[in-house]
Motif scaffolding. Structure first.
Motif, short mmCIF file in Angstrom:
data_model
loop_
_atom_site.label_atom_id
_atom_site.label_comp_id
_atom_site.label_asym_id
_atom_site.label_seq_id
_atom_site.Cartn_x
_atom_site.Cartn_y
_atom_site.Cartn_z
N GLY A 8 -56.21 54.74 -60.21
CA GLY A 8 -57.17 55.34 -59.65
C GLY A 8 -57.82 54.56 -58.58
O GLY A 8 -57.99 53.34 -58.74
N PHE A 9 -58.12 54.88 -57.78
CA PHE A 9 -59.25 54.25 -56.51
C PHE A 9 -60.50 54.63 -56.71
O PHE A 9 -61.10 55.73 -56.43
N GLU A 10 -61.59 53.80 -56.69
CA GLU A 10 -63.03 53.63 -57.48
C GLU A 10 -63.83 54.45 -55.24
O GLU A 10 -63.10 53.19 -54.32
N ASN A 11 -64.65 55.65 -55.38
CA ASN A 11 -64.78 56.17 -54.47
C ASN A 11 -63.88 56.99 -53.79
O ASN A 11 -64.60 56.39 -52.25
N ILE A 12 -63.03 57.00 -53.73
CA ILE A 12 -62.01 57.62 -53.39
C ILE A 12 -62.16 58.66 -52.41
O ILE A 12 -61.53 58.94 -50.32
N GLY A 13 -63.36 59.39 -52.78
CA GLY A 13 -63.69 61.11 -52.10
C GLY A 13 -63.85 60.27 -50.11
O GLY A 13 -64.05 60.52 -48.99
N ARG A 14 -64.44 59.20 -50.40
CA ARG A 14 -66.11 58.57 -49.32
C ARG A 14 -64.37 58.02 -48.67
O ARG A 14 -64.48 58.27 -47.09
N LEU A 15 -63.66 57.15 -49.21
CA LEU A 15 -62.60 56.72 -48.38
C LEU A 15 -61.95 57.87 -47.30
O LEU A 15 -61.35 57.55 -45.58
N GLU A 16 -61.24 58.74 -47.90
CA GLU A 16 -60.39 59.99 -47.55
C GLU A 16 -61.52 60.08 -45.93
O GLU A 16 -60.52 60.55 -45.58
N ASP A 17 -62.81 60.99 -46.63
CA ASP A 17 -63.25 61.79 -45.13
C ASP A 17 -63.25 61.36 -43.91
O ASP A 17 -63.06 61.51 -43.26
#
Length: 341
Positions: free
Chosen positions: A236-245
């Motif tokens: 996994g990768f923490e705060n992945i949603g923010r990075l994706e955005d």
């Protein structure tokens, strides 16, 4: 009308007729010559008059080369990394290889994407500094999960880690003034093997990309955000949603360049092109099982070339021939001195 003899009249008629016959033939010949003659930017025509593929015009234009190296795992205590790999010797051979490169093959810069030291030992960063200082082009460094931020900054200095105070304590910065913009980001999650980005790093990255939203940009980091199918490494990768955005908003002008996996990988993640560089030390066994991704071979060091040419970025995986044994696979088993207390 002037009086002319019958003989003169017939001679004039014959001359005009001959000229009328020759002109189309000459025009046709000129047209055929034009078809077969090489014209800049075209391939000419074939025997049936069909256009040939365009010829390549050699012109360097805006060009840039970056050599990415990763996962050197240097130790400061002269022990073998994971009990098997002499990383000091391997890194030294890689540096000697780059020192012998012809001028035409040298990059504009080297970028080292993390796990520079095997256990974050400050002595190891002294060795890293000495090795990297011997490279024939500037070197920029990104931290990995094995690294120690404070020792990296103290011993590698502003030259290799040109971090500004606004993002401290994270090792994030840009390299400007080249055809391709470079952004380096810190994905360390303190005390963890996996990666992520904090909100502070995310805000910084978003602001930097928004500064030049249409500029070709390579983003260098240690941890890739995607799953590989090798279960041990898919943490996994923490705060992945923010990075994706952030990244998907700029996906047409960026490429994410990572390390960590000890294998070269190319993919698209959420529409963003992503490459992972193979390591200088310890080539991972490819094993698509739940336990896969936890063993390595004693292989030749590898590196990645990112070549910006004709407004596109081509990525190449390269091997440094060192007559490695390719013994293994061995487990990534921590030495007793490296185990967390």
């Amino acid at each position: 009308m002037a009086n002319i003899s019958r003989r003169s009249f017939l001679q004039k008629v014959a001359t005009v007729a001959m000229a009328s016959a020759v002109a189309p033939v000459a025009a046709l010949a000129a047209d055929e010559t034009a078809k077969t003659k090489a014209v800049p930017g075209t391939g000419g025509f074939d025997a049936d008059g069909r256009p040939l593929p365009p010829k390549k015009i050699i012109g360097r234009g805006s060009e840039m080369k970056i050599i990415q190296i990763t996962d050197t795992h240097l130790r400061g205590d002269n022990l073998l990394s994971f009990g098997k790999c002499d990383t000091s010797t391997t890194v030294r051979k890689a540096v000697e290889y780059f020192q012998k490169m012809q001028e035409k093959d040298l990059p504009d810069m080297f970028i080292a994407t993390g796990d520079l030291a095997d256990n974050g030992n400050h002595t190891a960063y002294g060795k890293i500094h000495d090795y990297f200082s011997d490279l024939p082009r500037p070197v920029f460094c990104v931290p990995g999960n094995h690294d120690n931020r404070a020792d990296m900054l103290r011993l590698l200095g502003d030259k290799m880690c040109p971090v500004k105070d606004d993002i401290a304590p994270y090792i994030c910065y840009t390299v400007e003034g080249y055809p391709v913009r470079i952004i380096c980001i810190d994905t360390i999650v303190q005390g963890k093997h996996w990666g992520g980005i904090t909100e502070k790093v995310a805000d910084w990255l978003e602001a930097k990309l928004d500064e030049q939203p249409r500029k070709k940009t390579l983003i260098f980091t240690h941890h890739p955000p995607f799953d590989t199918g090798m279960g041990f490494m898919d943490e996994g990768f923490e705060n992945i949603g923010r990075l994706e955005d952030i990244l998907t908003r700029h996906k047409n002008h960026i490429q994410l360049c990572c390390g960590h996996m000890h294998r070269n990988i190319a993919t698209r993640w959420r529409g963003v092109p992503v490459t992972v560089s193979a390591p200088i030390c310890m080539l991972m066994e490819i094993d698509f099982t739940e336990a896969g991704g936890d063993r390595f071979w004693l292989a030749d060091p590898q590196y990645t070339i990112h070549h910006f040419y004709h407004n596109q970025i081509n990525t190449y995986n390269c091997i440094i021939p060192t007559h490695a044994s390719y013994d293994g696979p061995f487990p990534f088993k921590y030495l007793d001195v490296d185990k967390k207390k």
